[in-house]
Each structure stands twice: as C-alpha cells, then as structure tokens.
Design an enzyme around this catalytic site. Structure first.
Site, PDB file in Angstrom:
ATOM      1  CE  LYS A  44      -3.409   2.908   0.624  1.00  0.00           C
ATOM      2  NZ  LYS A  44      -4.392   3.193  -0.475  1.00  0.00           N
ATOM      3  CB  CYS A 130      -0.594  11.923  -3.924  1.00  0.00           C
ATOM      4  SG  CYS A 130       0.822  12.573  -4.717  1.00  0.00           S
TER       5      CYS A 130
HETATM    6  C1  LIG Z   1      -6.487   8.977  -4.030  1.00  0.00           C
HETATM    7  C2  LIG Z   1      -5.363   9.252  -3.045  1.00  0.00           C
HETATM    8  C3  LIG Z   1      -5.887   9.104  -1.619  1.00  0.00           C
HETATM    9  C4  LIG Z   1      -4.918  10.679  -3.241  1.00  0.00           C
HETATM   10  C5  LIG Z   1      -4.168   8.322  -3.327  1.00  0.00           C
HETATM   11  C6  LIG Z   1      -4.341   6.868  -2.889  1.00  0.00           C
HETATM   12  C7  LIG Z   1      -5.325   6.119  -3.735  1.00  0.00           C
HETATM   13  C8  LIG Z   1      -6.536   5.678  -3.231  1.00  0.00           C
HETATM   14  C9  LIG Z   1      -6.947   5.928  -1.812  1.00  0.00           C
HETATM   15  O1  LIG Z   1      -6.176   5.568  -0.867  1.00  0.00           O
HETATM   16  O2  LIG Z   1      -8.063   6.466  -1.673  1.00  0.00           O
HETATM   17  N1  LIG Z   1      -7.442   5.002  -4.007  1.00  0.00           N
HETATM   18  C10 LIG Z   1      -7.153   4.741  -5.340  1.00  0.00           C
HETATM   19  O3  LIG Z   1      -7.968   4.128  -6.075  1.00  0.00           O
HETATM   20  N2  LIG Z   1      -5.969   5.153  -5.853  1.00  0.00           N
HETATM   21  C11 LIG Z   1      -5.048   5.846  -5.109  1.00  0.00           C
HETATM   22  O4  LIG Z   1      -3.975   6.203  -5.659  1.00  0.00           O
END
Ligand SMILES: CC(C)(C)CCc1c(C(=O)O)[nH]c(=O)[nH]c1=O
Length: 312
Positions: A44, A130
């Site tokens: 992660k 991000c």
């Molecule tokens: C969307 C962010 C929280 C800025 C980055 C982490 C992330 C997330 C998440 O942790 O919400 N979900 C996704 O489908 N792709 C991602 O890259």
C-alpha cells in the site's frame, strides 16, 4: 509455456501482481500475495506518517467493478520498509515493490532519502495520483508539477523507480506526458490508477454507497479496461524503450492479461478482481493466460508483447 517476465533488469517468475492498495495493507496480506501464484507484490502506498484514512464505508464492490475513496490509510513508510526487509531476508533474490507518496516535493524527497538509507533493494513505485495544493488538480494532471517532482526525485534516488499514473483521455495529454517522462531514467510507468471521482448510486435507498467526498470515488474493474488498454498502448507507442510499462485496470480474466501485454505491458497488476476473489485469483489468471498462449502457439510473453495490430 512461461508467463515469466523481466522489469528493471529483475526477473519475475510470473508477470502478475497485486495493485497498490489491494491486499497489501499489512504483513498478513502481503504474506498471502507472496505465497500466491503472483510473481511479486507492491505495498500500500506508504506516507511519512501512518494514516487512518477516510471514514467507512469507503470501498464498495459492484457487479462490474468497484468504487473507493480510502484516503490513503497506511501504516507509514517505516512499517513497510521493515516488513519488506523481512521478506527480502526470507526470499533473497526476489524483487518486491514499495509504493510511496508524499504530499509535497519535500515529502517525496524525504521518503526517497529514507528508502535509499534502508535495506530495501527492490523497486520503488511513486504514486502520482496524490493530492496537490488545494485548488490544483491531482499531481498526475498538473504536468509542470510532474516535471518538478521527477527532477527532484531523480536528484535524490538512483535505484529502480517507476510512477503510478492516473488515466488520461486526450491524445495531446499522452504526447505532453510522454515528453516529460522521456526526460527521466524511469524504470517503468504504471498505467492506470482508478478513474477518478466516479459516482455509484443505491437506487433503492436513493443514496451514494461510500461516505467520503459525498460518494465520489475512484472507479476500478470492468468499467475501466478500455481506458486502461488505451493508456498502456498510448505510452508504449510514445515512451523510449528503456521505460517499461506495468498495465493495471480491468483485469478479470487471462484474456484481459493477454490484451494488456499485447498493448505493450511487461507486467500487470490486479486490483478490484483481487479484492473480489482473493489471492487465488493469480492461479486462475495464470492458467487462463497459458491456455490462450497455447492456443495461439506462443511460449513466452515476448512472442506477442506490444504486437497489437493496427488496421492498415
Ligand atoms: C487517491 C489518493 C488518496 C490521493 C491516493 C491513494 C489512492 C486511493 C486511496 O487511498 O483512496 N485510491 C485509489 O484508487 N488510488 C489511489 O492512488
């Protein structure tokens, strides 16, 4: 018939792995992927300090895929550096991926300094989906910032490193991003991250299905395969050959893996389908891909990688 592959001059027994964010939050989940038919795993995305993430429900599975607004819940980069160091001792010679993301260029540099000073000897995946400063789109859609971040990253880090990219939908954006990416010694790019800010509705309740962001969230699964294949192929056509491609998005069968590789991918990542089926999904996908290769007379991925025919 082999589904093995190479990336960043490392060998992998299988071309498939998890997508960052799915089945990779802690040591137990990473152990399940490590013990599965997957060729390796990615953690992660780790941040400088651990994060609880968004209030639940923040992930919802649909018939055709998923929607999520997790909010980057993770145990912090130090936790993942320790956990991966243990896997490296357990399986010397196996290459693992460590995903990370900062909330500023300075944080990205601090993260990479930590990784450089650690025992980590695998491949770094920098998540460019991000958030940016308020009022600006996510990093992956802010091209000047992408350029600045990559310049800062490669001033800091000299190990194998790739970037996780959001999906693009305009051919000019592929051109513009490729010009930037081709300036740097990237090991690979990973296309695509979820399609941002979709909305899924429960008609009976007349309500959104996830709590954060008024129900808006990243879309994964069958919905995204055409976009994922287009991003893989567009970058395959535009990037210098030294930059390989990891294909992510919409993989539910061996056929989908085959299509990603036909478009130019060297490895593939599985997210939504892994969340639905669990780590045994890799055994099924591998068998299905091998059956397709056998039917077509292919023995290695190189026999068909990037060989998608255009209509003359
Ligand atoms: C969307 C962010 C929280 C800025 C980055 C982490 C992330 C997330 C998440 O942790 O919400 N979900 C996704 O489908 N792709 C991602 O890259």
């Amino acid at each position: 018939i082999s589904t093995a592959t190479k990336l960043a001059n490392r060998s992998f027994s299988n071309c498939m792995m998890n997508a960052a964010g799915v089945w990779c939050m802690d040591e137990a989940e990473l152990t399940a992927i490590d013990d599965s038919a997957a060729g390796t795993f990615v953690t992660k995305s780790g941040t400088l300090v651990s994060r609880p993430g968004n209030p639940e429900p923040r992930y919802y599975e649909t018939a055709l895929g998923s929607i999520n607004s997790m909010g980057l819940p993770n145990h912090g980069i130090d936790y993942y550096l320790d956990v991966v160091a243990a896997f490296q001792k357990k399986n010397p010679g196996k290459t693992y991926f460590l995903s990370c993301t900062g909330f500023s260029i300075e944080q990205d540099q601090t993260l990479l300094r930590k990784i450089k000073d650690s025992e980590f000897n695998g491949i770094v995946e920098l998540n460019l989906s991000c958030p940016n400063v308020p009022g600006k789109p996510q990093i992956g859609y802010d091209f000047e910032t992408v350029d600045q971040i990559l310049a800062a990253v490669f001033a800091e880090y000299d190990g194998p490193l790739g970037v996780k990219l959001p999906p693009y939908f305009d051919l000019v954006h592929f051109d513009q991003m490729a010009v930037i990416l081709n300036k740097y010694p990237l090991a690979y790019i990973n296309s695509i991250n979820s399609i941002g800010n979709g909305l899924y509705i429960d008609d009976e309740k007349e309500e959104v299905v996830i709590k954060p962001k008024n129900g808006f969230g990243g879309i994964g699964g069958e919905y995204v395969k055409p976009t994922a294949l287009a991003n893989v192929h567009a970058f395959y056509q535009r990037l210098k050959p030294e930059i390989q491609i990891i294909g992510t998005g919409g993989i539910t069968s061996g056929r989908d893996v085959f299509e990603h590789i036909l478009c130019g991918a060297s490895m593939v990542q599985v997210g939504t389908e892994l969340a639905k089926e669990g780590p045994q999904v890799f055994e099924r996908l591998t068998k299905e891909l091998q059956d397709i290769m056998a039917a077509k007379g292919y023995t290695t991925l190189a026999d068909f990688r990037g060989k998608l025919r255009h209509q003359d």
